[in-house]
Structures are given as structure tokens and as C-alpha cells.
Design an enzyme around this catalytic site. Sequence first.
Site, PDB file in Angstrom:
ATOM      1  N   THR A  48      -7.720   9.637   8.682  1.00  0.00           N
ATOM      2  CA  THR A  48      -6.847   7.685   7.685  1.00  0.00           C
ATOM      3  C   THR A  48      -6.942   7.122   9.498  1.00  0.00           C
ATOM      4  O   THR A  48      -6.080   6.206   8.939  1.00  0.00           O
ATOM      5  CB  THR A  48      -5.891   8.250   7.673  1.00  0.00           C
ATOM      6  OG1 THR A  48      -4.284   9.474   8.555  1.00  0.00           O
ATOM      7  CG2 THR A  48      -5.820   9.791   6.682  1.00  0.00           C
ATOM      8  N   LYS A 104       1.202  -1.262  -0.060  1.00  0.00           N
ATOM      9  CA  LYS A 104       0.064  -0.135  -0.157  1.00  0.00           C
ATOM     10  C   LYS A 104       1.118   1.467   0.534  1.00  0.00           C
ATOM     11  O   LYS A 104       1.642   1.224   0.641  1.00  0.00           O
ATOM     12  CB  LYS A 104      -1.033  -0.154   1.317  1.00  0.00           C
ATOM     13  CG  LYS A 104      -1.829  -1.149   1.044  1.00  0.00           C
ATOM     14  CD  LYS A 104      -2.664  -1.054   2.603  1.00  0.00           C
ATOM     15  CE  LYS A 104      -2.159  -1.552   3.580  1.00  0.00           C
ATOM     16  NZ  LYS A 104      -2.811  -1.452   5.196  1.00  0.00           N
ATOM     17  N   GLY A 149      -7.062   3.469  10.441  1.00  0.00           N
ATOM     18  CA  GLY A 149      -8.465   2.544  10.206  1.00  0.00           C
ATOM     19  C   GLY A 149      -8.437   2.174   8.616  1.00  0.00           C
ATOM     20  O   GLY A 149      -8.657   1.840   8.483  1.00  0.00           O
ATOM     21  N   THR A 150      -7.510   3.501   8.192  1.00  0.00           N
ATOM     22  CA  THR A 150      -7.610   2.659   6.676  1.00  0.00           C
ATOM     23  C   THR A 150      -7.853   1.247   5.830  1.00  0.00           C
ATOM     24  O   THR A 150      -7.993   0.259   5.763  1.00  0.00           O
ATOM     25  CB  THR A 150      -7.320   3.812   5.976  1.00  0.00           C
ATOM     26  OG1 THR A 150      -6.003   3.998   6.583  1.00  0.00           O
ATOM     27  CG2 THR A 150      -7.593   5.051   5.852  1.00  0.00           C
ATOM     28  N   GLY A 151      -6.073   1.075   7.036  1.00  0.00           N
ATOM     29  CA  GLY A 151      -5.443  -0.488   7.384  1.00  0.00           C
ATOM     30  C   GLY A 151      -6.754  -1.341   7.098  1.00  0.00           C
ATOM     31  O   GLY A 151      -7.334  -2.621   6.565  1.00  0.00           O
ATOM     32  N   CYS A 152      -7.516  -1.129   8.257  1.00  0.00           N
ATOM     33  CA  CYS A 152      -7.969  -1.826   8.513  1.00  0.00           C
ATOM     34  C   CYS A 152      -9.103  -2.115   7.438  1.00  0.00           C
ATOM     35  O   CYS A 152      -9.008  -3.345   7.538  1.00  0.00           O
ATOM     36  CB  CYS A 152      -8.981  -1.934  10.449  1.00  0.00           C
ATOM     37  SG  CYS A 152      -7.331  -2.649  11.703  1.00  0.00           S
TER      38      CYS A 152
HETATM   39  O1  PXL Z   1      -4.771   0.442  12.919  1.00  0.00           O
HETATM   40  C1  PXL Z   1      -3.465  -0.504  13.095  1.00  0.00           C
HETATM   41  C2  PXL Z   1      -4.495  -1.258  14.086  1.00  0.00           C
HETATM   42  C3  PXL Z   1      -5.404  -2.517  14.136  1.00  0.00           C
HETATM   43  N1  PXL Z   1      -6.209  -2.408  15.533  1.00  0.00           N
HETATM   44  C4  PXL Z   1      -6.286  -1.992  16.257  1.00  0.00           C
HETATM   45  C5  PXL Z   1      -5.636  -0.790  16.779  1.00  0.00           C
HETATM   46  C6  PXL Z   1      -4.991  -0.023  15.305  1.00  0.00           C
HETATM   47  C7  PXL Z   1      -4.651   0.927  15.780  1.00  0.00           C
HETATM   48  O2  PXL Z   1      -4.191   1.464  16.224  1.00  0.00           O
HETATM   49  O3  PXL Z   1      -5.749  -0.547  17.828  1.00  0.00           O
HETATM   50  C8  PXL Z   1      -7.108  -2.375  17.663  1.00  0.00           C
END
Ligand code: PXL
Length: 261
Positions: free
Chosen positions: A201, A169, A203-206
Site C-alpha cells: 500500500t 478516503k 504510495g496509494t494516496g500519491c
Molecule cells: O505517502 C506520502 C508521501 C508523499 N511523498 C513522499 C513521501 C511520502 C511518504 O513516505 O515520502 C516523498
Amino acid sequence: LNGRLPRLLIIAGSDSSGGSGIQADIKTATALGVYAMTAITAVTAQDTSGIRCIYPIPPSIVREQIDCCLQDIGADAIKIGMLGSAKIAETVADVLECQAQGKPLVLDPVLASTSGTSLLDPAGIEILKSRLFPLATLVTPNLPELELLVPARDPNMILDMGASAVLLKGGHGEGESVTDFLITREGTEAYKKPRLTTPSTHGTGCTLATAIACGLASGHSIHEAVAIARDFVQAAIESAPGFGRGRGPLDHMHSLQARSR
Ligand code: PXL
């Protein structure tokens, strides 16, 4: 699927602020019409500015959550996010090796939060590489994660470790566009979009990894799933609500018509 609701098992950490982790994953799956189940690996107390504390769930409880989901309802795809420790990573590998070989698995290698808190120690990174990459349909590192996983920064080395595909990414790069590269043994495909300038932004990856897993659970090819997921994330950033003092969450519900306001 013959019209059946697609089923997704999410193995990830809880984010109290609702922007990333399990909360982002459930909202994303729900908005995309996929049935979400969860195995929670850790509870984080966090807001949009950072993580205050982390409570890891005992590995045996993580194992039982996964087992409950797979043995009864079953899953069409699995997404892995934050694992939090080498012990939990090992336990997840143990269960998935026995119960989920060959199932579509999207592995988001969560190593640190956007605000910089470490979310997996070096021993955990080794388990990720040696035991979970070989099970993964797709691994989705961002640029800082690639560097931690593969100091030579060659994403092909993730294929060499056993993953079927890598989505590298480009969000952490620079320039007026963001390019993600989907790398498989058949070749590399570039996905480009204009870069959005925004503090929203978190949580964009999740969200992206879960949206891809939803596509795979629904029977799409990996190429289709990536394209649909990128559109979903782009639209979610564009309609972000602007919450919080730090990096704000996306609007995971941007595509839903029914709203209570
Ligand atoms: O963005 C990665 C991530 C994934 N999961 C949890 C997080 C984070 C970033 O803070 O807290 C639970």
C-alpha cells in the site's frame, strides 16, 4: 484539448524507493497518457519500511521550478503532494496565487508517511489550510489526516476553508469494503470497493491524487476523474510486485502492454 497531450505539473517530494512521491506521480501520469512535469520540494532517502532522512529543497528553487513549467510549457492541472515545510508551502502558495488561479488543482495533504514520520509541521498545516485550500479543486485527506486538519472531523469544514471539493478516503478505516466520500457543495457521493488485504500500500494516496489530477487535466469531471482513478489504484494494488521488506509499492504500469520481459 483538441487531441493535445494533457499536461500535469506535480509539486511533491522524491521517494528513493520509487513507490510514492514524485516517482509514483510520474509513473502514474505516464501510464495514464499525461505529460508530467515536476517541482521537487524535498528529497527523501527511504525504503519500503520507512524514511531515513529528508533533504528539503530551498524554497527559491521550488518557486523557480514551478515558474519554469507554468511560463513555458503550461499545465492543464496541478497536483500537490509533500511540501515538507511551512516556508515551502508559503512559497508554493505565492506562485500559484499569481499564476494558477482557477486551474484544476488536486491537493493531497501529505502530513505523515505511512510509517509515521512527520512530513509537515504545524505551521505548514496552517499555511495549507489558509492559503492552499482556497486554491484547491479537490483536497484528498485520509482519516488520520482529516483528524489533524479538522479536529472536529467534519470534512465540510475543508469546503468552508475554500476548497471546491473533498475526497475523504476510507482506506484507514475497517471492514470488508473501502468507501471514499466525494463531498462538494452540491452533495456527497460514496465510492465503494472491496478492501484488498495486502502489505502493498506504499504510495496509494500519491497515486490516487495524481490519477485524479490526470483525469482533470484530460477534461473529465471530478466525479469521472475520481472513479477512473479509484479503478487505476485498485488494479495497481492487485498487480503489486511484492517488493521490499515493508509496505511494498504498487504496479503503476499494470495497464501498459509493452514490457521488456
Ligand atoms: O505517502 C506520502 C508521501 C508523499 N511523498 C513522499 C513521501 C511520502 C511518504 O513516505 O515520502 C516523498
